[in-house]
Design a protein around this motif. Sequence first.
Motif, short mmCIF file in Angstrom:
data_model
loop_
_atom_site.label_atom_id
_atom_site.label_comp_id
_atom_site.label_asym_id
_atom_site.label_seq_id
_atom_site.Cartn_x
_atom_site.Cartn_y
_atom_site.Cartn_z
N ASP A 70 0.84 -1.17 -0.12
CA ASP A 70 -0.02 0.07 0.03
C ASP A 70 0.86 1.31 -0.12
O ASP A 70 1.40 1.64 1.07
CB ASP A 70 -0.90 -0.11 1.14
CG ASP A 70 -2.00 1.09 0.92
OD1 ASP A 70 -1.94 1.83 0.07
OD2 ASP A 70 -2.64 1.37 2.08
N SER A 112 -6.64 -12.04 11.84
CA SER A 112 -7.62 -13.06 11.49
C SER A 112 -7.52 -13.71 10.16
O SER A 112 -6.62 -13.10 9.28
CB SER A 112 -8.84 -12.23 11.26
OG SER A 112 -8.74 -11.23 10.36
N GLU A 114 -9.36 -14.18 7.80
CA GLU A 114 -9.99 -13.26 6.71
C GLU A 114 -8.93 -12.28 6.30
O GLU A 114 -8.46 -12.08 5.17
CB GLU A 114 -11.00 -12.71 7.03
CG GLU A 114 -11.95 -11.62 6.16
CD GLU A 114 -13.03 -10.79 6.67
OE1 GLU A 114 -13.14 -9.92 6.10
OE2 GLU A 114 -13.74 -11.47 7.47
N GLY A 115 -8.16 -11.77 7.33
CA GLY A 115 -7.18 -10.63 6.93
C GLY A 115 -5.77 -11.13 6.35
O GLY A 115 -5.38 -10.72 5.33
N ASN A 117 -5.90 -13.90 4.44
CA ASN A 117 -6.43 -14.06 3.08
C ASN A 117 -6.64 -12.82 2.08
O ASN A 117 -6.09 -12.75 0.66
CB ASN A 117 -7.56 -14.96 2.95
CG ASN A 117 -7.47 -16.23 3.49
OD1 ASN A 117 -6.40 -16.94 3.47
ND2 ASN A 117 -8.45 -16.80 4.12
N ARG A 118 -7.15 -11.62 2.72
CA ARG A 118 -7.47 -10.47 2.08
C ARG A 118 -5.91 -9.81 1.60
O ARG A 118 -5.85 -9.15 0.52
CB ARG A 118 -8.08 -9.29 3.01
CG ARG A 118 -8.59 -8.14 2.22
CD ARG A 118 -9.54 -7.35 3.12
NE ARG A 118 -10.00 -7.94 4.47
CZ ARG A 118 -9.60 -7.58 5.47
NH1 ARG A 118 -8.67 -6.61 5.73
NH2 ARG A 118 -10.16 -7.94 6.51
N LEU A 119 -5.03 -9.78 2.56
CA LEU A 119 -3.83 -9.23 2.17
C LEU A 119 -2.85 -10.19 1.45
O LEU A 119 -1.62 -9.99 1.09
CB LEU A 119 -2.94 -9.12 3.34
CG LEU A 119 -3.76 -8.27 4.55
CD1 LEU A 119 -2.88 -7.65 5.94
CD2 LEU A 119 -3.68 -6.71 3.80
N ARG A 120 -3.33 -11.44 1.11
CA ARG A 120 -2.66 -12.40 0.41
C ARG A 120 -1.31 -12.66 0.90
O ARG A 120 -0.33 -12.73 0.20
CB ARG A 120 -2.52 -12.01 -1.21
CG ARG A 120 -3.74 -11.88 -1.68
CD ARG A 120 -3.71 -11.53 -3.21
NE ARG A 120 -4.75 -11.60 -3.91
CZ ARG A 120 -5.68 -10.32 -4.31
NH1 ARG A 120 -4.89 -9.20 -4.17
NH2 ARG A 120 -6.70 -10.41 -5.08
#
Length: 142
Positions: A70, A112, A114-115, A117-120
């Motif tokens: 980012d 988490s 989910e985090g 996975n979202r951040l790969r």
Amino acid sequence: MKTSSRNAYPGKITAVIPGSLSDEVELTLESGEKIYGQISHASFQNLSLAEGKEAVALVKATEIMLVADDNEYEFSCRNQFTGKVVKLVRGFVNGEVLIQTPSGMEINATVSLEGVNRLRLERGCTVVAMFKSPNVLMAVKK
């Protein structure tokens, strides 16, 4: 010192900014990296903190936030460290991520699933690990 915190960073206090309710402490690690902690004025006095004193900064892994790839935003968080993911353990609910900075500083984060996975997230990827100064605990020898 025995502690449950995987993020324990010994160093020397190199600056103090006094406040009316809390004080900011700059702790410089042997690697030259700096950790900023914001602690109550009462705790500052009880620990007899002062510039030049040895101390240990402790940060819970659950207080570490990760940002990946980012360049679009800047964050107000004082404690920001760029490094590579050197270990990733995926659980059913969360993941344990070990980040290593170029100087060798290691930061353990619990994120988490989910985090993750979202951040790969994967081994070798670059991330920024950050934590707020009020989430830093300071410890000194008796």
